[in-house]
Enzyme design. Sequence first.
Site, PDB file in Angstrom:
ATOM      1  N   ALA A 214       0.867  -1.191   0.000  1.00 27.21           N
ATOM      2  CA  ALA A 214       0.000   0.000   0.000  1.00 27.21           C
ATOM      3  C   ALA A 214       0.903   1.240   0.000  1.00 27.21           C
ATOM      4  O   ALA A 214       0.796   2.133   0.848  1.00 27.21           O
ATOM      5  CB  ALA A 214      -0.971  -0.003   1.181  1.00 27.21           C
TER       6      ALA A 214
ATOM      7  N   HIS B  59       6.759   5.980   1.579  1.00 24.77           N
ATOM      8  CA  HIS B  59       7.594   4.837   1.161  1.00 24.77           C
ATOM      9  C   HIS B  59       8.502   5.239  -0.008  1.00 24.77           C
ATOM     10  O   HIS B  59       9.674   4.854  -0.055  1.00 24.77           O
ATOM     11  CB  HIS B  59       6.713   3.674   0.673  1.00 24.77           C
TER      12      HIS B  59
ATOM     13  N   SER C 109      -0.196   3.847   5.308  1.00 23.09           N
ATOM     14  CA  SER C 109      -1.035   2.951   4.503  1.00 23.09           C
ATOM     15  C   SER C 109      -2.442   2.881   5.072  1.00 23.09           C
ATOM     16  O   SER C 109      -3.423   2.802   4.341  1.00 23.09           O
ATOM     17  CB  SER C 109      -0.421   1.552   4.465  1.00 23.09           C
TER      18      SER C 109
END
Length: 282
Positions: free
Chosen positions: A36, A41, A190
């Site tokens: 996700a 990230h 996420s």
Amino acid sequence: MSTPAPIVRTLGDLRAATDGWRRAGETIGVVPTMGALHDGHLSLVAAAKARCDRVIVTIFVNPKQFNNPEDLANYPRTELEDAAKLARFSVDALYVPDADQIYPAHFATTVSVAGLTDVMEGAHRPGHFDGVATVVTKLFLQTSADHAFFGEKDFQQLQVVRRMAADLDIPITVHGCPTIREIDGLAMASRNLLLSDRARTIAPRLHEEMETIAAGIAEGQPFATLQAAAIARLERAGFTQVDYLEIRANDDLSLFDTPNRPARLFAAAWLAGVRLIDNIAI
Ligand code: PAF
């Protein structure tokens, strides 16, 4: 030019790649994730690309770090979208191990870090950090990475991982990277995908209240007063429970009201069934 990341699902295939890179004297970076993927990230991937010759992104929704089966079942799984988001970074491998590559039959080992895990997430999510430390140890050893990249949004996790790697003499440098926020201040996570439209409009209040506390501390106001007022405002805004809102030292996560060494304000709070966590430097 964007290149889709080669998806690797077995340890054998991963080792075939990393053995070649090692023989060529190349450095390897790993970005462990549960998928996700969001811009937080991707900032870790960019940091890894800037520092390492080869970059592996891992996606594994680790059942051992969920203390609540419903939370595990609801955790967003978006592998195709994740692979597409990674394409522009030309990473060298997207390691999405099958469950038995991480936890084969008869798996019986737990990596447990004492002390740092007694508080905050550790206190509210029993077993969570044993699951994190165990899977991260495996990912460090499986990838044989020289560098690992983690977000400061999960600051306690970052410190637990650093302690684990140092204690076990795993030859890896753990890098903490700044939290990436939405334009309204909400820390990217996420789990934000699980917020309803209405909850999403309320969610940035957590960070706002944290900044208000930080400003109050800078002016010399007592933390206890700032903390009580912020919790009351969060509850009025729609947060159902504040698990913690406290100042702790960066190094050993010990609690104090008046920071006298590098410290952060940490928070975890529930909004419409979703648990949000955040932290800021004080
Ligand atoms: O931060 C996460 O996404 C997870 O805790 C991690 C580090 C990938 C371990 O499963």
